[in-house]
Motif scaffolding. Structure first.
Motif, short mmCIF file in Angstrom:
data_model
loop_
_atom_site.label_atom_id
_atom_site.label_comp_id
_atom_site.label_asym_id
_atom_site.label_seq_id
_atom_site.Cartn_x
_atom_site.Cartn_y
_atom_site.Cartn_z
N ILE A 1 0.87 -1.18 0.00
CA ILE A 1 0.00 0.00 0.00
C ILE A 1 0.90 1.22 0.00
N TRP A 2 0.63 2.14 -0.92
CA TRP A 2 1.47 3.31 -1.14
C TRP A 2 0.63 4.59 -1.06
N ALA A 3 1.10 5.56 -0.29
CA ALA A 3 0.42 6.86 -0.16
C ALA A 3 1.19 7.90 -0.97
N LEU A 4 0.46 8.70 -1.72
CA LEU A 4 1.09 9.70 -2.59
C LEU A 4 1.80 10.77 -1.78
N GLN A 5 3.02 11.08 -2.19
CA GLN A 5 3.83 12.13 -1.57
C GLN A 5 3.97 13.35 -2.48
N ASN A 6 4.23 13.08 -3.76
CA ASN A 6 4.45 14.15 -4.73
C ASN A 6 3.78 13.81 -6.05
N VAL B 1 -4.12 6.93 -2.32
CA VAL B 1 -3.46 5.69 -1.93
C VAL B 1 -3.59 4.71 -3.09
N LEU B 2 -2.51 3.95 -3.31
CA LEU B 2 -2.49 2.94 -4.35
C LEU B 2 -2.09 1.62 -3.71
N LYS C 1 -2.19 -8.96 -10.51
CA LYS C 1 -2.06 -7.85 -11.46
C LYS C 1 -3.28 -6.92 -11.37
N LYS C 2 -3.59 -6.51 -10.13
CA LYS C 2 -4.71 -5.60 -9.87
C LYS C 2 -4.23 -4.44 -9.02
N VAL C 3 -5.01 -3.37 -9.05
CA VAL C 3 -4.71 -2.19 -8.27
C VAL C 3 -6.01 -1.62 -7.70
N LEU C 4 -5.95 -1.15 -6.47
CA LEU C 4 -7.08 -0.48 -5.80
C LEU C 4 -6.55 0.78 -5.16
N GLY C 5 -7.46 1.68 -4.78
CA GLY C 5 -7.04 2.87 -4.06
C GLY C 5 -8.04 3.99 -4.19
N ASN C 6 -7.49 5.21 -4.08
CA ASN C 6 -8.31 6.41 -4.27
C ASN C 6 -7.48 7.47 -4.95
N ASP C 7 -8.15 8.43 -5.56
CA ASP C 7 -7.46 9.49 -6.30
C ASP C 7 -7.52 10.84 -5.60
N GLY C 8 -7.75 10.80 -4.30
CA GLY C 8 -7.88 12.05 -3.55
C GLY C 8 -9.33 12.44 -3.37
N CYS C 9 -10.22 11.73 -4.04
CA CYS C 9 -11.66 11.97 -3.97
C CYS C 9 -12.44 10.67 -4.10
#
Length: 142
Positions: free
Chosen positions: A36-41, A56-57, A64-72
């Motif tokens: 799990i990765w949180a956006l920094q820049n 978060v990604l 070979k899947k991805v989940l998360g959010n785009d800030g909204c």
């Protein structure tokens, strides 16, 4: 006669759909990517203060899947290509909430779509485009 052809057409079309196979023996680098990765820049800029949440990604290497959010909005999708250095995301689907800074979410999703390569540096995941320009920098959060 037509009633016999339709089931056959459905059967043939279903057999033509290929299921994506999971990666059976991911490399050490790909194992580190599974996290799990949180956006920094975003393009080497700090995150704006008016986003609803930090993007978060979560990357699932074997599937070979991805989940998360785009800030909204919540996002999910597939990874079309994955190697020790290459990552190409398929088209992501998302919820459709309205948030104060929709421009940020759109830009984030566009940059994910332009991503072709990655590098893991300690606890950071850096995504690059084809020209090697840094697009997104994440920090491991779990």
């Amino acid at each position: 006669m037509i009633f016999r052809i339709i089931p056959l057409a459905i059967l043939l079309s279903c057999s033509a759909i290929k299921e994506k196979k999971p990666i059976e023996n991911p490399s050490q680098n790909m194992n580190r990517l599974h996290d799990i990765w949180a956006l920094q820049n975003l393009e080497e800029e700090a995150l704006p203060n008016d986003i609803a949440q930090v993007p978060v990604l979560e990357i699932f290497v074997a599937d070979k899947k991805v989940l998360g959010n785009d800030g909204c909005n919540s996002v999910s999708g597939v990874i079309k290509s994955l190697t020790d250095t290459e990552i190409i995301f398929g088209k992501l689907i998302s919820t459709k909430k309205a948030c104060p800074n929709m421009d940020f979410s759109s830009r984030y999703n566009l940059l994910l779509d332009q991503t072709t390569n990655y590098k893991i540096e300690k606890l950071n995941l850096v995504l690059f485009n084809l020209e090697g320009k840094e697009l997104l920098r994440f920090r491991k959060v779990d």
